[in-house]
Scaffold this active site. Structure first.
Site, PDB file in Angstrom:
ATOM      1  N   LYS A  42       2.099 -13.576 -16.164  1.00 11.67           N
ATOM      2  CA  LYS A  42       2.647 -12.538 -17.029  1.00 11.67           C
ATOM      3  C   LYS A  42       3.723 -13.133 -17.953  1.00 11.67           C
ATOM      4  O   LYS A  42       4.192 -14.266 -17.732  1.00 11.67           O
ATOM      5  CB  LYS A  42       3.232 -11.416 -16.159  1.00 11.67           C
ATOM      6  CG  LYS A  42       2.195 -10.713 -15.263  1.00 11.67           C
ATOM      7  CD  LYS A  42       2.861  -9.584 -14.482  1.00 11.67           C
ATOM      8  CE  LYS A  42       1.965  -9.008 -13.415  1.00 11.67           C
ATOM      9  NZ  LYS A  42       2.644  -7.912 -12.663  1.00 11.67           N
TER      10      LYS A  42
ATOM     11  N   HIS B  54      -0.417 -11.569 -11.969  1.00 14.30           N
ATOM     12  CA  HIS B  54      -1.361 -10.529 -11.583  1.00 14.30           C
ATOM     13  C   HIS B  54      -2.567 -11.184 -10.953  1.00 14.30           C
ATOM     14  O   HIS B  54      -3.017 -12.237 -11.415  1.00 14.30           O
ATOM     15  CB  HIS B  54      -1.831  -9.730 -12.814  1.00 14.30           C
ATOM     16  CG  HIS B  54      -3.047  -8.885 -12.529  1.00 14.30           C
ATOM     17  ND1 HIS B  54      -2.946  -7.634 -11.975  1.00 14.30           N
ATOM     18  CD2 HIS B  54      -4.380  -9.141 -12.656  1.00 14.30           C
ATOM     19  CE1 HIS B  54      -4.170  -7.144 -11.790  1.00 14.30           C
ATOM     20  NE2 HIS B  54      -5.053  -8.036 -12.195  1.00 14.30           N
TER      21      HIS B  54
ATOM     22  N   GLU C 282     -11.915  -6.314 -14.830  1.00 15.12           N
ATOM     23  CA  GLU C 282     -10.812  -6.958 -15.566  1.00 15.12           C
ATOM     24  C   GLU C 282     -11.303  -8.182 -16.357  1.00 15.12           C
ATOM     25  O   GLU C 282     -10.826  -8.425 -17.469  1.00 15.12           O
ATOM     26  CB  GLU C 282      -9.700  -7.352 -14.586  1.00 15.12           C
ATOM     27  CG  GLU C 282      -9.012  -6.126 -13.986  1.00 15.12           C
ATOM     28  CD  GLU C 282      -8.109  -6.447 -12.800  1.00 15.12           C
ATOM     29  OE1 GLU C 282      -7.929  -7.639 -12.463  1.00 15.12           O
ATOM     30  OE2 GLU C 282      -7.579  -5.483 -12.196  1.00 15.12           O
TER      31      GLU C 282
HETATM   32  P1  DAT Z   1      -0.032  -5.719  -7.830  1.00  9.94           P
HETATM   33  O1  DAT Z   1       0.391  -6.387  -9.115  1.00  9.94           O
HETATM   34  O2  DAT Z   1       0.555  -6.402  -6.642  1.00  9.94           O
HETATM   35  O3  DAT Z   1      -1.517  -5.516  -7.739  1.00  9.94           O
HETATM   36  P2  DAT Z   1       0.160  -2.863  -8.404  1.00  9.94           P
HETATM   37  O4  DAT Z   1      -1.250  -2.943  -8.898  1.00  9.94           O
HETATM   38  O5  DAT Z   1       0.487  -1.823  -7.397  1.00  9.94           O
HETATM   39  O6  DAT Z   1       0.649  -4.270  -7.817  1.00  9.94           O
HETATM   40  O7  DAT Z   1       1.144  -2.635  -9.639  1.00  9.94           O
HETATM   41  C1  DAT Z   1       0.904  -3.286 -10.865  1.00  9.94           C
HETATM   42  C2  DAT Z   1       2.212  -3.780 -11.405  1.00  9.94           C
HETATM   43  O8  DAT Z   1       3.051  -2.659 -11.733  1.00  9.94           O
HETATM   44  C3  DAT Z   1       3.050  -4.611 -10.431  1.00  9.94           C
HETATM   45  O9  DAT Z   1       2.663  -5.950 -10.409  1.00  9.94           O
HETATM   46  C4  DAT Z   1       4.429  -4.408 -10.950  1.00  9.94           C
HETATM   47  C5  DAT Z   1       4.400  -2.970 -11.461  1.00  9.94           C
HETATM   48  N1  DAT Z   1       4.905  -2.057 -10.438  1.00  9.94           N
HETATM   49  C6  DAT Z   1       4.264  -1.657  -9.312  1.00  9.94           C
HETATM   50  N2  DAT Z   1       5.023  -0.804  -8.592  1.00  9.94           N
HETATM   51  C7  DAT Z   1       6.170  -0.651  -9.288  1.00  9.94           C
HETATM   52  C8  DAT Z   1       7.364   0.091  -9.097  1.00  9.94           C
HETATM   53  N3  DAT Z   1       7.532   0.863  -8.024  1.00  9.94           N
HETATM   54  N4  DAT Z   1       8.340  -0.015 -10.033  1.00  9.94           N
HETATM   55  C9  DAT Z   1       8.183  -0.779 -11.134  1.00  9.94           C
HETATM   56  N5  DAT Z   1       7.088  -1.508 -11.376  1.00  9.94           N
HETATM   57  C10 DAT Z   1       6.091  -1.448 -10.474  1.00  9.94           C
HETATM   58 MG    MG Z   2      -2.774  -4.321  -8.835  1.00  6.93          MG
END
Ligand code: DAT
Ligand code: MG
Length: 136
Positions: A10, A117, A128
């Site tokens: 990222k 990611h 994706e």
């Molecule tokens: P991952 O990247 O581990 O698959 P995810 O798909 O749940 O996690 O979330 C995508 C992205 O969004 C994550 O890398 C960072 C952001 N994110 C997730 N939960 C968050 C939160 N509670 N507050 C702020 N950003 C968050």
């Molecule tokens: Mg995710």
């Protein structure tokens, strides 16, 4: 069985000079690079990529962040590549969920800036990969 996953370094990871570090860990794990591109994502790409999070409190900030500077998109291939890269990345929150030895655990502190990611399933990976590398 060989499969593919979509990895992003990222914009925070690129800005911090961690591209080589992430690629080195992917290669040391025994995974192969199938595609790699440095680019700045437009909003449409970011919104498609993070469609599952549309409506969540952090969605707008997430799209702003991911489009805010150059990132490196990769397709990574190998045996169980999807869970293998998730293991390398560590849990979403770099302090609460990622352990030392993982990318997020070693280099991150904040959930919004968790550096990488990785697709969460083979189905997500294929979706994706089509977004980032439509010709692959
Ligand atoms: P991952 O990247 O581990 O698959 P995810 O798909 O749940 O996690 O979330 C995508 C992205 O969004 C994550 O890398 C960072 C952001 N994110 C997730 N939960 C968050 C939160 N509670 N507050 C702020 N950003 C968050
Ligand atoms: Mg995710």
């Amino acid at each position: 069985m060989s499969e593919r996953t979509l990895v992003l370094v990222k914009p925070d990871g690129v800005a911090r000079g961690l591209v080589g570090e992430v690629i080195a860990r992917i290669e040391r794990k025994g995974l192969k690079l199938a595609a790699l591109e440095l680019r700045t994502a437009d909003r449409a790409t970011a919104e498609q990529h993070y469609a599952e999070h549309d409506g969540k409190s952090f969605y707008a900030d997430l799209v702003d962040f991911i489009t805010g500077g150059p990132l490196v998109a990769l397709v990574v291939e190998g045996v169980r590549a999807v869970p293998a890269f998730r293991q390398l990345a560590g849990g979403t929150d770099p302090i609460e969920k990622a352990t030392p030895g993982t990318i997020r655990g070693d280099f991150g502190t904040e959930v919004q800036f968790n550096l990488v990611h990785g697709s969460d399933s083979v189905e997500s990976a294929e979706r994706e990969i089509k977004i980032w590398f439509p010709n692959l």
